[in-house]
Design a protein around this motif. Structure first.
Motif, short mmCIF file in Angstrom:
data_model
loop_
_atom_site.label_atom_id
_atom_site.label_comp_id
_atom_site.label_asym_id
_atom_site.label_seq_id
_atom_site.Cartn_x
_atom_site.Cartn_y
_atom_site.Cartn_z
N ALA A 1 4.69 4.71 -21.04
CA ALA A 1 4.30 5.00 -22.43
C ALA A 1 3.21 6.06 -22.50
N ALA A 2 2.43 6.20 -21.41
CA ALA A 2 1.31 7.14 -21.41
C ALA A 2 1.66 8.50 -20.81
N LEU A 3 2.92 8.71 -20.43
CA LEU A 3 3.30 9.97 -19.79
C LEU A 3 3.38 11.10 -20.80
N PRO A 4 3.17 12.34 -20.36
CA PRO A 4 3.30 13.49 -21.27
C PRO A 4 4.77 13.69 -21.66
N GLU A 5 5.01 14.55 -22.61
CA GLU A 5 6.36 14.76 -23.11
C GLU A 5 7.19 15.64 -22.19
N THR A 6 6.54 16.43 -21.35
CA THR A 6 7.28 17.35 -20.49
C THR A 6 6.71 17.32 -19.06
N ASN A 7 7.48 17.94 -18.15
CA ASN A 7 7.01 18.28 -16.79
C ASN A 7 6.70 17.08 -15.90
N TRP A 8 7.52 16.06 -15.97
CA TRP A 8 7.39 14.97 -15.00
C TRP A 8 8.78 14.44 -14.65
N THR A 9 8.85 13.83 -13.47
CA THR A 9 10.12 13.27 -13.01
C THR A 9 9.86 11.97 -12.26
N LEU A 10 10.79 11.04 -12.39
CA LEU A 10 10.74 9.75 -11.71
C LEU A 10 11.85 9.71 -10.67
N LEU A 11 11.52 9.24 -9.45
CA LEU A 11 12.50 9.18 -8.37
C LEU A 11 12.51 7.77 -7.78
N VAL A 12 13.71 7.22 -7.62
CA VAL A 12 13.87 5.87 -7.08
C VAL A 12 14.84 5.93 -5.91
N GLN A 13 14.39 5.44 -4.74
CA GLN A 13 15.20 5.49 -3.53
C GLN A 13 16.16 4.30 -3.44
N ASP A 14 17.21 4.47 -2.64
CA ASP A 14 18.09 3.37 -2.23
C ASP A 14 18.71 2.62 -3.40
N VAL A 15 19.02 3.31 -4.48
CA VAL A 15 19.59 2.63 -5.64
C VAL A 15 20.96 2.03 -5.29
N ASP A 16 21.66 2.66 -4.36
CA ASP A 16 22.96 2.13 -3.93
C ASP A 16 22.84 0.75 -3.30
N LYS A 17 21.66 0.39 -2.78
CA LYS A 17 21.48 -0.91 -2.15
C LYS A 17 21.36 -2.03 -3.19
N TYR A 18 21.04 -1.67 -4.42
CA TYR A 18 20.78 -2.68 -5.44
C TYR A 18 21.89 -2.77 -6.49
N ILE A 19 22.68 -1.72 -6.64
CA ILE A 19 23.73 -1.69 -7.67
C ILE A 19 25.05 -1.35 -6.99
N PRO A 20 25.95 -2.33 -6.82
CA PRO A 20 27.20 -2.10 -6.07
C PRO A 20 28.05 -0.97 -6.63
N SER A 21 28.10 -0.79 -7.93
CA SER A 21 28.95 0.27 -8.50
C SER A 21 28.46 1.65 -8.10
N ILE A 22 27.17 1.79 -7.86
CA ILE A 22 26.63 3.07 -7.41
C ILE A 22 26.95 3.28 -5.93
N ALA A 23 26.92 2.21 -5.14
CA ALA A 23 27.28 2.31 -3.73
C ALA A 23 28.73 2.78 -3.57
N GLU A 24 29.59 2.42 -4.51
CA GLU A 24 31.00 2.83 -4.43
C GLU A 24 31.15 4.35 -4.48
N LEU A 25 30.16 5.03 -5.02
CA LEU A 25 30.22 6.49 -5.10
C LEU A 25 30.28 7.12 -3.71
N LEU A 26 29.78 6.43 -2.70
CA LEU A 26 29.80 6.97 -1.34
C LEU A 26 31.23 7.15 -0.82
N GLN A 27 32.18 6.46 -1.43
CA GLN A 27 33.57 6.61 -1.01
C GLN A 27 34.07 8.03 -1.23
N LEU A 28 33.45 8.76 -2.13
CA LEU A 28 33.84 10.16 -2.35
C LEU A 28 33.67 11.00 -1.09
N PHE A 29 32.78 10.59 -0.21
CA PHE A 29 32.42 11.41 0.94
C PHE A 29 32.91 10.76 2.24
#
Length: 386
Positions: free
Chosen positions: A77-105
């Motif tokens: 809620a306290a972040l500025p309106e521009t110029n920031w980014t959030l990054l989350v690692q290993d999302v495929d480990k927590y959400i199975p439907s995202i892990a399925e995307l690895l089948q593309l490769f």
């Protein structure tokens, strides 16, 4: 689900001419995938204590701020309106439907993949111009991101005294705006800068493991130290009186080389080490074993009506040994099995759930059944949700 390369480019063409050689932009590379993870859901993951996350804020070209999660909801809620980014690692480990995307490769060895990192950026949000030491497929999931790439840059030419690795000099040579479904492949060492074009920019980064040679040498050395018996010591070659007793003669060096090379050049031992090394899981991805262990007989009976799946944190690979056996590598451990188990081992390692091939293997081979029981009792295998 299928990966669509640019027209007239085959999978083999990509591997021959682009893989680890040069970037490739793939427009409309993914179709019929929902990309339904919202920025709010990603922020929720970043608030979890066991999930690795970070935030990068840019105040000006030479002033960048790095924050590590887990984050409190009030932070967003306290972040500025521009110029920031959030990054989350290993999302495929927590959400199975995202892990399925690895089948593309699937045309790239599965043990090479590290994780799917998801970033959300507001307008102007980025992590700055930088290089990576690994291959990455940058999948635009929502919104738009402007990507600029330059020539291969020196990783030493960085802005000083910053918590993030920002290139001191960056001269873009190509630039694209990626839309949902587009993918940009980047090999290691290519300078790049991705900047959010709107307030709904989400990029899913499929990254591969690329350990340094120093890291591999350290791991291999420790593996050797664990294998060499303490009872083995240096012993002299045939001695003759020498004029200078302080001289280390060539015969002594040759003896040392022979004793060390017997271990350093053992190719089968190196195969075992590398399989274990390449399937190790990250320290924070702890797998909890089940409260109630199961016996081989109970597991086999349950396999008649149920299927098992690999734990989402786990890593599996296999190889043929030099002794007409199979090596199964799971989470940094080695299991040796007979060649007749190959079909079952392949199903275990390659498919999301086991089936009749794996059940038949366990039914006819006690060593495979015992191994599967061990994997289940460690938590590395689990019952599949039907």
């Amino acid at each position: 689900m299928q990966l669509h390369f640019p027209s007239a480019l085959s999978t083999q063409d990509f591997l021959d001419h682009y893989w680890q050689k040069k970037p490739l932009l793939m427009r409309h590379a993914i179709g019929n995938y929902p990309f339904d993870l919202s920025p709010e859901e990603l922020a929720g993951l970043a608030c979890e204590p066991d999930i690795e996350s970070r935030m990068v804020l840019q105040h000006d070209r030479n002033n960048w701020e790095l924050r590590h999660g887990p984050f409190d909801e009030a932070v967003f809620a306290a972040l500025p309106e521009t110029n920031w980014t959030l990054l989350v690692q290993d999302v495929d480990k927590y959400i199975p439907s995202i892990a399925e995307l690895l089948q593309l490769f699937h045309f790239i060895p599965g043990w090479r993949f590290d994780d799917i990192m998801i970033s959300y950026a507001v307008t102007g949000g980025s992590v700055g111009p930088h290089t990576d030491t690994y291959d990455v497929f940058l999948i635009q999931a929502q919104g738009r991101r402007r990507w600029q790439i330059g020539n291969k840059a020196s990783s030493d030419a960085l802005l000083a005294d910053l918590p993030v690795r920002i290139l001191e000099e960056f001269e873009p040579e190509q630039e694209w705006i990626l839309e949902p479904g587009d993918i940009l492949y980047l090999p290691p060492g290519v300078a790049h800068w991705g900047i959010g074009e709107d307030d709904s920019c989400m990029t899913w980064s499929v990254g591969l493991r690329a350990p340094s040679v120093a890291e591999m040498l350290g791991s291999h050395t420790q593996y050797l130290l664990d294998q060499v018996p303490e009872t083995q010591h240096y012993h002299d070659p045939a001695l003759t009186p020498q004029d200078s007793p302080s001289e280390i003669q060539k015969e002594a060096f040759e003896q040392v080389n022979a004793q060390l090379d017997a271990w350093l050049n053992d190719k089968d031992m190196r195969r075992r080490w590398f399989g274990c090394f390449s399937t190790e899981i990250k320290d924070h991805l702890f797998i909890e074993p089940p409260e109630q262990p199961i016996t081989p007989a109970q597991l086999l009976e349950n396999l008649r009506r149920c299927t098992v799946q690999r734990h989402p944190y786990s890593r599996y690979a296999w190889s043929r040994s030099n002794h007409e056996h199979l090596y199964l590598f799971v989470c940094g451990e080695l299991f040796e099995l007979a060649q007749e188990c190959q079909a079952a081992v392949m199903q275990l390692c390659d498919e999301s759930r086991t089936g009749q091939v794996f059940f038949h293997g366990c039914e006819t081979n006690q060593a495979l059944l015992d191994t599967a029981t061990t994997l289940f009792n460690l938590g590395w295998l689990e019952w599949a949700d039907d």
